[in-house]
Design an enzyme around this catalytic site. Sequence first.
Site, PDB file in Angstrom:
ATOM      1  CB  CYS A   1      -0.923   0.020   1.207  1.00  0.00           C
ATOM      2  SG  CYS A   1      -2.280  -1.150   1.051  1.00  0.00           S
TER       3      CYS A   1
HETATM    4  N1  COA Z   1     -20.540  -8.945   7.382  1.00  0.00           N
HETATM    5  C1  COA Z   1     -21.097  -9.044   8.593  1.00  0.00           C
HETATM    6  N2  COA Z   1     -20.397  -9.277   9.708  1.00  0.00           N
HETATM    7  C2  COA Z   1     -19.071  -9.435   9.593  1.00  0.00           C
HETATM    8  C3  COA Z   1     -18.420  -9.350   8.341  1.00  0.00           C
HETATM    9  C4  COA Z   1     -19.211  -9.098   7.207  1.00  0.00           C
HETATM   10  N3  COA Z   1     -18.672  -9.010   5.980  1.00  0.00           N
HETATM   11  N4  COA Z   1     -17.102  -9.550   8.524  1.00  0.00           N
HETATM   12  C5  COA Z   1     -16.906  -9.735   9.845  1.00  0.00           C
HETATM   13  N5  COA Z   1     -18.100  -9.673  10.484  1.00  0.00           N
HETATM   14  C6  COA Z   1     -18.357  -9.842  11.923  1.00  0.00           C
HETATM   15  C7  COA Z   1     -17.328 -10.755  12.565  1.00  0.00           C
HETATM   16  O1  COA Z   1     -17.706 -12.095  12.428  1.00  0.00           O
HETATM   17  C8  COA Z   1     -17.365 -10.282  13.988  1.00  0.00           C
HETATM   18  O2  COA Z   1     -18.457 -10.862  14.638  1.00  0.00           O
HETATM   19  P1  COA Z   1     -18.344 -11.314  16.189  1.00  0.00           P
HETATM   20  O3  COA Z   1     -18.045 -10.062  16.940  1.00  0.00           O
HETATM   21  O4  COA Z   1     -19.686 -11.892  16.438  1.00  0.00           O
HETATM   22  O5  COA Z   1     -17.207 -12.290  16.212  1.00  0.00           O
HETATM   23  C9  COA Z   1     -17.638  -8.782  13.882  1.00  0.00           C
HETATM   24  O6  COA Z   1     -18.217  -8.599  12.582  1.00  0.00           O
HETATM   25  C10 COA Z   1     -16.407  -7.946  14.004  1.00  0.00           C
HETATM   26  O7  COA Z   1     -15.397  -8.478  13.115  1.00  0.00           O
HETATM   27  P2  COA Z   1     -13.953  -7.890  12.996  1.00  0.00           P
HETATM   28  O8  COA Z   1     -13.181  -8.622  11.944  1.00  0.00           O
HETATM   29  O9  COA Z   1     -13.348  -7.806  14.342  1.00  0.00           O
HETATM   30  O10 COA Z   1     -14.322  -6.445  12.428  1.00  0.00           O
HETATM   31  P3  COA Z   1     -13.613  -5.066  12.621  1.00  0.00           P
HETATM   32  O11 COA Z   1     -14.523  -4.181  13.334  1.00  0.00           O
HETATM   33  O12 COA Z   1     -12.220  -5.211  13.121  1.00  0.00           O
HETATM   34  O13 COA Z   1     -13.538  -4.551  11.119  1.00  0.00           O
HETATM   35  C11 COA Z   1     -11.925  -4.371   9.350  1.00  0.00           C
HETATM   36  C12 COA Z   1     -12.834  -5.294  10.142  1.00  0.00           C
HETATM   37  C13 COA Z   1     -11.072  -5.186   8.385  1.00  0.00           C
HETATM   38  C14 COA Z   1     -12.786  -3.409   8.540  1.00  0.00           C
HETATM   39  C15 COA Z   1     -11.034  -3.570  10.309  1.00  0.00           C
HETATM   40  O14 COA Z   1     -10.384  -4.402  11.226  1.00  0.00           O
HETATM   41  C16 COA Z   1     -10.016  -2.745   9.614  1.00  0.00           C
HETATM   42  O15 COA Z   1     -10.313  -1.883   8.826  1.00  0.00           O
HETATM   43  N6  COA Z   1      -8.734  -2.930   9.894  1.00  0.00           N
HETATM   44  C17 COA Z   1      -7.731  -2.130   9.270  1.00  0.00           C
HETATM   45  C18 COA Z   1      -6.958  -2.933   8.326  1.00  0.00           C
HETATM   46  C19 COA Z   1      -7.041  -2.539   6.884  1.00  0.00           C
HETATM   47  O16 COA Z   1      -7.838  -1.761   6.445  1.00  0.00           O
HETATM   48  N7  COA Z   1      -6.153  -3.124   6.112  1.00  0.00           N
HETATM   49  C20 COA Z   1      -6.140  -2.977   4.707  1.00  0.00           C
HETATM   50  C21 COA Z   1      -4.778  -3.083   4.188  1.00  0.00           C
HETATM   51  S1  COA Z   1      -3.891  -1.584   4.496  1.00  0.00           S
END
Ligand code: COA
Length: 376
Positions: A159
């Site tokens: 990135c």
């Molecule tokens: N639809 C519905 N629910 C979903 C889902 C989807 N597509 N994907 C995950 N969930 C659920 C999970 O199962 C979890 O449920 P639980 O709490 O019952 O276990 C909950 O949502 C939270 O999941 P999590 O993976 O912890 O989500 P998050 O809030 O951390 O968001 C990202 C996920 C990836 C958006 C976030 O971590 C993020 O943006 N990280 C930064 C990393 C990034 O952007 N990297 C890119 C490369 S630079």
Amino acid sequence: MQLTHRPVISSTGLFTPKEVITNEELVASFNAFVDRHNAKNAAAIAAGTAEALSHSSVEFIEKASGIKARHVMAKEPVLDPATMSPRWEERTNDELSMMAEIGLAAAKQALERAGRDAGDVDAVLCAASNMERPYPAMAIEIQQALGIDGFAFDMNVACSSATFGIQTAADYIRAGHAKSVLVVSPEITSGHLNWRDRDSHFIFGDVATAVLVEDAGIAPETHWEILGTKLKTVFSNNIRNNFGFLNRAAPENADGADKLFVQEGRKVFKEVVPMVAQMIVDEAERLAMDPASLRRLWLHQANAGMNRLIAQRVLGHEANDDESPTVLDTYGNTSSAGSIIAFHLNSDDLKAGDTGLICSFGAGYSAGTVFVRKVA
Ligand code: COA
């Protein structure tokens, strides 16, 4: 023509694929895939030997990431529950390759906006998070298509490829090795995203950007002085892609999930935000700038929450859209191109003397800052 050895950004260019996938379309196709998978594996799921897959949701995607849609190079196969992956005709060696084609479109726009003849460019860097092939370099193909007499090479810092490319180009200008360098970032991220993975299927979009970095002595009247650049890398497995020429031969891995993008999203969020915010503040201090006085931040476009936190730490208050514009809603995460799209679409209104920051962060970990000041 008097060379100054002071690097500036003369212009930028943007290529946006025509096809768009909305969250609604994405989730409908993903959920159809999940239903098929669960029906096909019903017996094993009932016996407890396989796990049922869960539906994705539009609400989750928007809340967790700020992404509402993304552009792609091949919509239909990505949305087809039987494929869930982009597909295209393989091109012959005599045809322009796909990354070169979209990189070229962005590069031509950057040249046009600067009023620059390609014949005056010395070098092309193709800076992107994946390359279509190991060699010959994509950059050399773009160089040839533009008719540039000079040198070109590919570089990959995930990135942060574009900001690393800008510093590399700026260093050529500083050293007098070049007076005009194109940094091209064609990002066909749909090819390395696992569209079957609920945790990440919504993240990426396709695009190409170009940045023309030049010696101030030849730059057009309106340009962006590069006040300082800083790069940083810290090894982490939290964003990883294991695809490579050494594992190509293993048939069981041919389309394997571990040969696509994987991440520990929460860890990335927690570890990268403080690292990047500190890096920006330290670099501003080194440049004798007050970070709170930056007129605009063009941050890497990975996640709205990360950008909100980084901007807040840098500016000292919650940033509004004018201070830290986002393109996540329509483009999604476009890897290294994200901060350049934000800059390209949201910089014309700034006035001479305004300062700003182009900043990337991502896999590696890697981060890059480019502090700029508008010169009119
Ligand atoms: N639809 C519905 N629910 C979903 C889902 C989807 N597509 N994907 C995950 N969930 C659920 C999970 O199962 C979890 O449920 P639980 O709490 O019952 O276990 C909950 O949502 C939270 O999941 P999590 O993976 O912890 O989500 P998050 O809030 O951390 O968001 C990202 C996920 C990836 C958006 C976030 O971590 C993020 O943006 N990280 C930064 C990393 C990034 O952007 N990297 C890119 C490369 S630079």
